[in-house]
Motif scaffolding. Structure first.
Motif, PDB file in Angstrom:
ATOM      1  N   SER A 167      39.489  49.637 -11.963  1.00 35.75           N
ATOM      2  CA  SER A 167      39.102  51.028 -11.713  1.00 35.75           C
ATOM      3  C   SER A 167      38.412  51.178 -10.357  1.00 35.75           C
ATOM      4  N   LYS A 168      38.131  50.039  -9.704  1.00 33.36           N
ATOM      5  CA  LYS A 168      37.433  50.071  -8.414  1.00 33.36           C
ATOM      6  C   LYS A 168      38.420  49.818  -7.269  1.00 33.36           C
ATOM      7  N   LYS A 169      37.905  49.910  -6.059  1.00 35.39           N
ATOM      8  CA  LYS A 169      38.766  49.865  -4.871  1.00 35.39           C
ATOM      9  C   LYS A 169      39.477  48.521  -4.711  1.00 35.39           C
ATOM     10  N   MET A 170      40.726  48.601  -4.256  1.00 31.53           N
ATOM     11  CA  MET A 170      41.475  47.388  -3.932  1.00 31.53           C
ATOM     12  C   MET A 170      41.064  46.907  -2.537  1.00 31.53           C
ATOM     13  N   LEU A 171      40.610  45.671  -2.476  1.00 32.87           N
ATOM     14  CA  LEU A 171      40.197  45.066  -1.211  1.00 32.87           C
ATOM     15  C   LEU A 171      41.292  44.128  -0.709  1.00 32.87           C
ATOM     16  N   GLN A 172      41.119  43.632   0.521  1.00 29.75           N
ATOM     17  CA  GLN A 172      42.074  42.683   1.090  1.00 29.75           C
ATOM     18  C   GLN A 172      41.433  41.296   1.128  1.00 29.75           C
ATOM     19  N   ARG A 173      42.108  40.347   0.538  1.00 29.28           N
ATOM     20  CA  ARG A 173      41.568  38.987   0.449  1.00 29.28           C
ATOM     21  C   ARG A 173      42.349  38.049   1.375  1.00 29.28           C
ATOM     22  N   ILE A 174      41.605  37.256   2.133  1.00 31.15           N
ATOM     23  CA  ILE A 174      42.221  36.228   2.974  1.00 31.15           C
ATOM     24  C   ILE A 174      41.789  34.865   2.436  1.00 31.15           C
ATOM     25  N   TYR A 175      42.782  34.029   2.100  1.00 28.11           N
ATOM     26  CA  TYR A 175      42.525  32.672   1.616  1.00 28.11           C
ATOM     27  C   TYR A 175      42.655  31.681   2.768  1.00 28.11           C
ATOM     28  N   GLY A 176      41.834  30.640   2.742  1.00 24.36           N
ATOM     29  CA  GLY A 176      41.952  29.590   3.741  1.00 24.36           C
ATOM     30  C   GLY A 176      41.440  28.272   3.215  1.00 24.36           C
ATOM     31  N   THR A 177      41.582  27.247   4.032  1.00 25.61           N
ATOM     32  CA  THR A 177      40.998  25.948   3.712  1.00 25.61           C
ATOM     33  C   THR A 177      40.475  25.339   5.007  1.00 25.61           C
ATOM     34  N   SER A 178      39.644  24.321   4.869  1.00 22.78           N
ATOM     35  CA  SER A 178      39.038  23.696   6.058  1.00 22.78           C
ATOM     36  C   SER A 178      38.636  22.271   5.731  1.00 22.78           C
ATOM     37  N   PHE A 179      38.557  21.458   6.791  1.00 26.95           N
ATOM     38  CA  PHE A 179      38.217  20.043   6.646  1.00 26.95           C
ATOM     39  C   PHE A 179      37.436  19.589   7.873  1.00 26.95           C
ATOM     40  N   PRO A 180      36.703  18.494   7.734  1.00 27.37           N
ATOM     41  CA  PRO A 180      35.980  17.970   8.897  1.00 27.37           C
ATOM     42  C   PRO A 180      36.874  17.215   9.878  1.00 27.37           C
ATOM     43  N   LYS A 181      38.114  16.885   9.468  1.00 27.87           N
ATOM     44  CA  LYS A 181      39.037  16.165  10.345  1.00 27.87           C
ATOM     45  C   LYS A 181      40.423  16.791  10.259  1.00 27.87           C
ATOM     46  N   ALA A 182      41.120  16.813  11.389  1.00 26.55           N
ATOM     47  CA  ALA A 182      42.477  17.368  11.421  1.00 26.55           C
ATOM     48  C   ALA A 182      43.419  16.577  10.519  1.00 26.55           C
ATOM     49  N   SER A 183      43.214  15.265  10.440  1.00 26.22           N
ATOM     50  CA  SER A 183      44.101  14.425   9.616  1.00 26.22           C
ATOM     51  C   SER A 183      44.009  14.798   8.136  1.00 26.22           C
ATOM     52  N   LEU A 184      42.799  15.181   7.690  1.00 24.28           N
ATOM     53  CA  LEU A 184      42.624  15.591   6.292  1.00 24.28           C
ATOM     54  C   LEU A 184      43.346  16.907   6.018  1.00 24.28           C
ATOM     55  N   LEU A 185      43.287  17.830   6.986  1.00 28.72           N
ATOM     56  CA  LEU A 185      43.996  19.106   6.838  1.00 28.72           C
ATOM     57  C   LEU A 185      45.498  18.878   6.787  1.00 28.72           C
ATOM     58  N   GLU A 186      45.996  18.026   7.692  1.00 29.99           N
ATOM     59  CA  GLU A 186      47.436  17.755   7.726  1.00 29.99           C
ATOM     60  C   GLU A 186      47.914  17.167   6.404  1.00 29.99           C
TER      61      GLU A 186
END
Length: 639
Positions: free
Chosen positions: A212-231
């Motif tokens: 019954s309340k307003k529809m918002l826009q959600r952005i999902y993401g992820t993050s890591f301390p090293k690029a190799s972990l993200l890959e």
């Protein structure tokens, strides 16, 4: 200068000046630890590294590889996301931005409609913020000042959140550069450690989950301390998409979901073969372990659910109906029916342990937004068992159940970890009973030398539990098996047995499942094996591929021979080229293919092709059948 003592996780004790921060302690221990530290844990409570030590404490310094460290890292990442959005799209209002499993999200109220093309721009701005190495500073305000502070920033959603907080709650904020957010914490000391960021998807989300309340826009993401972990994570994500049980379930004709029954899956013939094989295996293992199988009704009256406590504690998740003007409910759990089965006769201590198993259909009202393939449904099959025992048998029975669950998971190649869940906020029974039950479970796990973690407050309302979290072949975890110790239902249902002293006593009950939900376990298996079921589970074990129509008769004779060995066989007698048939068979993930040409049609050998190993050459049909029978019997698998 006054000194204070710090007891570290390894038991060592350090003395530091009063007023020292946790970050300074980390730096004193090693430069590497200071670089990798994310938050601290003081006397069991997670705090920022800027926490000032003014008394003797127990301290654990946490890195990204801890749940608390990962959560705080991702929580900071959500603040960086919000700051980047405000820089790029001024006037955007902020809702909430928590850390979640494997990532984070933030909900925005913006005149700008976010599209996929915006994500790289926002990512680039986030990376600028990381390079700026902004310090995250916590500060607190009295309630009225906090409301005024947010009103001046035109943050209506934050004002609503503050108004909903208890009157005496401390209102805390975190500031990084020009950006400030209402937040309880905890966070990284600066933005700098967030080295690798990836924004993943966009979605709509109602404010506070209320349609019954307003529809918002959600952005999902992820993050890591090293690029190799993200890959590595992104590779796993792509692999997970390929393994999605909803996609494979359709391609392999295992099950379907229809709008006529949202949350109520339809199992197709191929799926029923797999499901029944899982149930056959369950019965085999449990018969060997001394269980007796029972079946209890699907619908039982309100009085039963009041006795069990479900009508009070679980009614919102139950489907109820009226029969002859009396309230009934479709069972959400098998347990109360199991108690009635126990009470069909007077029991003796000599009957214990009494192990009763049930493969029972249950129904639970799940919100439509929570439904997900076979993983979250409204109707499913639970492989329940109830073990009635004497107090002195608790440890041995818990050990036996743990070993049985280990045997089942090992059959499918699952690793797992264990959690001990303690008394929840809503519960039945005295603190003394809960203490005894929790201690019994913990002692059994310790004697089995099983590593486990304590999951505070996540027990069932009638007792503590041990949860088994499976790890599949791409590293995802799934909660399936559980062991619950219950001293409440025996009292509520007035269960008794005659003891050695000739008097009546109350038994102890273990509730336990191995698969958990058969449907969910089925879905997990589809993804674990990427649809390539081991031979014993494969709906079609051998596909026979005649090269030409003249080879069809021999193909069907071959099917008959293999079927006599109990092997599930199909013939692809379409008038298609054999290369096409092989590709189709590969797509259907059949374990073995037999190509029948002139040579095979006139002899006792077949050309065998393996799904996993390719061409195996010619084999004598009888010897090949015996090899398959042995492979089926061994339940061998190859991940």
């Amino acid at each position: 200068m006054e000194m204070v003592k710090i007891t570290l996780k390894d038991g060592s004790v350090r003395e530091v000046n009063k007023g020292t921060t946790i970050f300074e302690v980390a730096k004193d221990i090693s430069g590497r630890l200071a670089k990798e530290a994310i938050v601290g844990e003081v006397n069991g409570k997670t705090v920022d590294l800027s926490y000032v030590i003014n008394e003797d404490i127990e301290l654990n310094i946490l890195k990204f590889d801890s749940d608390e460290g990962e959560h705080s890292f991702r929580h900071t990442s959500s603040h960086i996301l919000a700051q980047a959005v405000l820089r790029l799209f001024p006037g955007t209002k902020l809702a909430i931005g928590p850390a979640i499993d494997n990532g984070f999200y933030y909900d925005f109220d913006s005149e700008h409609t976010f599209v996929e093309e915006d994500l790289p721009k926002i990512e680039a701005e986030m990376k600028k913020i990381v390079k700026e190495n902004l310090v995250l500073e916590r500060f607190e305000l009295p309630r009225n000042e906090a409301i005024e502070y947010m009103k001046k920033r035109n943050e209506d959603y934050k004002v609503e959140l503050i108004n909903d907080l208890p009157e005496d709650e401390i209102i805390s904020f975190y500031k990084q550069g020009e950006f400030t957010d209402l937040c309880a914490g905890t966070h990284l000391p600066t933005t700098k450690p967030v080295k690798a960021i990836k924004l993943l998807t966009l979605a709509g989300a109602y404010w506070r989950g209320d349609s019954s309340k307003k529809m918002l826009q959600r952005i999902y993401g992820t993050s890591f301390p090293k690029a190799s972990l993200l890959e590595a994570y992104l590779v796993r994500l792509e692999e997970a998409k390929k393994r999605d049980h909803r996609k494979l379930g359709k391609e392999l004709k295992l099950f379907t979901l229809m709008e006529e029954g949202p949350g109520f899956p339809f199992f197709l013939p191929n799926g029923m073969i797999v499901k029944n094989l899982l149930l056959d295996y369950w019965r085999e293992v449990h018969t060997k372990a001394g269980y007796q199988e029972v079946e209890t009704p699907l619908i039982l009256n309100r009085k039963l659910w009041e006795t069990s406590g479900h009508w009070m504690h679980y009614k919102e998740n139950m489907y109820s109906l009226k029969i002859d003007d009396e309230d009934y409910a479709i069972k959400p759990m098998n347990c109360p029916g199991g108690m009635l089965v126990y009470n069909t006769e007077m029991r003796s201590y000599k009957d214990f342990p009494l192990r009763l198993g049930e493969i029972g259909r249950v129904h639970r009202h799940e919100l439509s937004g929570a439904l997900h393939g076979l993983m979250r449904v409204r109707a499913f099959t639970q492989d329940d068992a109830h073990i009635f025992m004497l107090p002195e048998q608790i440890k041995d029975e818990i050990k036996n159940v743990t070993k049985l669950i280990d045997e089942i998971y090992s059959t499918f190649g699952f690793k797992y970890h264990v959690e001990l869940s303690t008394k929840p906020e809503k519960s039945m029974g005295s603190q003394e009973e809960w203490d005894f039950a929790e201690k019994s479970l913990q002692t059994a796990l310790e004697e089995l030398d099983l590593d486990f973690v304590i999951n505070e407050g996540d027990g069932a309302f009638y007792g503590p539990k041990i949860d088994f979290h499976l790890e599949d072949c791409i590293g995802r975890t799934w909660q399936c098996g559980t062991i619950q110790l219950d001293m409440q239902l025996p009292q509520r249902f007035d269960l008794n047995y005659i003891g050695k002293d000739g008097e009546k006593h109350k038994p102890i009950v273990i509730h336990r499942v191995a698969y958990g939900s058969i449907e969910r376990f089925f879905g997990i298996l589809v993804e674990h094996f990427a649809g390539k079921f081991p031979l014993w589970l494969a709906p079609v074990q051998v596909e026979i591929l005649p090269v030409a129509d003249r080879h069809n008769d021999h193909a069907y004779e071959l099917k008959k021979k293999l079927s006599e060995y109990g092997i599930r066989v199909e013939v692809d007698d379409r008038s298609e080229k054999v290369g096409y048939k092989i590709r189709e068979a590969q797509l259907h993930k059949y374990p073995y293919m037999l190509v029948i040409g002139d040579k095979e049609a006139n002899g006792e050998e077949v050309a065998v092709r393996s799904r996993d190993k390719g061409e195996l050459g010619s084999k004598n049909i009888s010897e090949f059948a015996k090899e398959l029978v042995e492979e089926i019997k061994s339940k061998k698998f190859d991940l």
